[in-house]
Enzyme design. Structure first.
Site, PDB file in Angstrom:
ATOM      1  N   HIS A  75       5.462   0.260 -20.159  1.00  0.00           N
ATOM      2  CA  HIS A  75       6.217   0.046 -18.932  1.00  0.00           C
ATOM      3  C   HIS A  75       5.600  -1.119 -18.158  1.00  0.00           C
ATOM      4  O   HIS A  75       4.413  -1.103 -17.825  1.00  0.00           O
ATOM      5  CB  HIS A  75       6.194   1.307 -18.058  1.00  0.00           C
ATOM      6  N   TYR A 203       9.212   6.714  -7.847  1.00  0.00           N
ATOM      7  CA  TYR A 203       8.542   7.501  -6.811  1.00  0.00           C
ATOM      8  C   TYR A 203       9.445   7.466  -5.583  1.00  0.00           C
ATOM      9  O   TYR A 203       9.637   6.407  -4.986  1.00  0.00           O
ATOM     10  CB  TYR A 203       7.179   6.914  -6.481  1.00  0.00           C
ATOM     11  N   PRO A 296      -1.704  13.958  -8.225  1.00  0.00           N
ATOM     12  CA  PRO A 296      -1.132  13.212  -9.348  1.00  0.00           C
ATOM     13  C   PRO A 296      -0.300  12.004  -8.946  1.00  0.00           C
ATOM     14  O   PRO A 296       0.175  11.275  -9.821  1.00  0.00           O
ATOM     15  CB  PRO A 296      -0.253  14.268 -10.044  1.00  0.00           C
ATOM     16  N   LYS A 300      -3.786   9.110 -11.898  1.00  0.00           N
ATOM     17  CA  LYS A 300      -5.183   8.770 -12.161  1.00  0.00           C
ATOM     18  C   LYS A 300      -5.996   9.887 -12.827  1.00  0.00           C
ATOM     19  O   LYS A 300      -7.088   9.628 -13.334  1.00  0.00           O
ATOM     20  CB  LYS A 300      -5.893   8.386 -10.847  1.00  0.00           C
ATOM     21  N   TYR A 388      -2.791   0.694  -9.742  1.00  0.00           N
ATOM     22  CA  TYR A 388      -1.959   1.525 -10.607  1.00  0.00           C
ATOM     23  C   TYR A 388      -2.252   1.270 -12.077  1.00  0.00           C
ATOM     24  O   TYR A 388      -2.346   2.216 -12.885  1.00  0.00           O
ATOM     25  CB  TYR A 388      -0.479   1.279 -10.318  1.00  0.00           C
TER      26      TYR A 388
END
Length: 393
Positions: A75, A203, A296, A300, A388
């Site tokens: 991704h 998100y 979550p 990580k 990220y």
């Protein structure tokens, strides 16, 4: 009572314990893994699926990257949404690095296969009773299996046994400091045999609460909605879940959401931030959830555990093969430096995306300002992206 000897006793047969055992074995170091549950139980746990590039490389170095390369999804970005507003974070353009989606269950399966192929010893359904002499150079792990007590004499002990395991508790209170923040909500997750809502993770922030659209493959999706800690999973039917998810994600995504597939699993996970310092006591070392937990939101948890294993396997190799203690002496400080940075990122992501029960109008405006700042500032997006995709080891 039986007594066995090995160089490293590893408590915990999840991905961090198995990966550590595999890496040590590849470098000629013996280990024994002790796992409280059965192999079937371990492989039945539904966990994270987003891997940093560093995690992917270490798994490849461990010889377990073949299926991941074949079935994992690369991704290049993720999306944030505020109601119907969508913001794309182009991870690869901002950092040069993508992430890989490949489930933790699949990683664990690959590691089990690799340990079997090399004759690795994993003892299942074995309950560790105590760790003797952790402060010395000759610790002993005492465990019970099938009603019998067994001892493993070793040079080092690695506690990869999670938040509730015995390893961290073997460090005296006088030598251990714990930092914890409990969040006033959990994530209700559904694993379904349905195609993903979109090609990348979303998100979603909404007045009704946070939601996440994720995936495990082209045929299996993982979705989450924020719920109060008072909620019970048995009160949520699949239809109720789908209806709530659709309310929180962008309308165009909700309109195309496939909801008629088999529901494979539903569960509620509480959220917490937790760190235990130090991560070493004598010959005992902690790794993964035994030492730290992150919410979550930042993806990580598994990556932090793999990072610990990166530092720990190198430190143990230096100590055992070269009698060089620099690595083990610095392990805790080195690992914790990265842990706290990832804790910060996960806390920040959680703070800007979730609805908090005591949140007032000011806090909601701050969340909106964060979203607008990310939308208008490449520097802000790059900071998010750098964290990220994973901080360097």
């Amino acid at each position: 009572m039986t007594t066995t000897r090995t160089q490293v006793a590893i408590i915990g047969g999840g991905p961090s314990g198995l990966l550590l055992s595999q890496l040590l074995d590849l470098n000629g170091i013996d280990s024994i893994v002790i796992e409280r549950k059965s192999r079937e139980y371990v492989l039945g746990r539904i966990r994270a699926g987003v891997l940093e590039a560093g995690s992917v490389k270490l798994l490849q170095d461990a010889g377990v990257g073949e299926r991941m390369a074949r079935e994992g999804q690369t991704h290049d970005g993720v999306e944030l949404s505020w109601h119907d507003e969508r913001l794309h974070i182009d991870l690869k353009a901002l950092t040069g690095t993508p992430v890989t989606v490949y489930g933790q269950t699949e990683i664990t399966h690959d590691l089990y296969d690799a340990r079997e192929a090399r004759g690795g010893q994993v003892i299942h359904e074995a309950e560790v009773q105590r760790i003797e002499g952790a402060e010395t150079d000759s610790p002993v792990v005492v465990y019970q299996k099938d009603g019998q007590e067994h001892r493993i004499e070793c040079r080092f002990v690695a506690g990869c046994d999670g938040f509730h395991g015995p390893a961290r508790k073997a460090i005296p209170d006088t030598h251990r400091k714990e930092f914890i923040r409990e969040y006033p909500f959990g994530w209700l997750g559904m694993l379904s045999r349905t195609p993903p809502a979109t090609e990348e993770l979303i998100y979603a922030t909404h007045d009704r609460g946070f939601a996440l659209c994720s995936m495990r493959s082209d045929e299996i999706s993982r979705y989450y909605v924020q719920v109060p800690l008072t909620e019970k999973v048995e009160d949520w039917s699949p239809d109720r879940f789908w209806d709530e998810l659709k309310r929180r994600i962008p309308a165009d995504v909700a309109a195309n959401l496939v909801t008629d597939g088999e529901v494979l699993e539903m569960s509620i996970a509480p959220l917490r931030s937790f760190v235990s310092e130090p991560m070493r006591y004598g010959s005992l070392f902690l790794a993964g959830d035994a030492a730290h937990i992150v919410p979550p939101t930042g993806a990580k948890g598994l990556n932090l555990a793999i990072g610990d294993v990166y530092y720990l396997h190198r430190a143990l190799e230096q100590a055992i093969k070269n009698n060089n203690t620099a690595g083990i002496d610095g392990y805790s400080d080195t690992a914790l430096s990265r842990v706290w940075k990832c804790e910060r990122f996960s806390w920040w992501m959680t703070s800007i995306l979730h609805d908090f029960p005591d949140q007032g109008d000011f806090e909601k405006r701050m969340q909106r300002a964060e979203f607008e700042y990310l939308a208008r500032s490449e520097t802000a997006r790059k900071s998010l992206a750098e964290n990220y995709v994973g901080l360097p080891y």
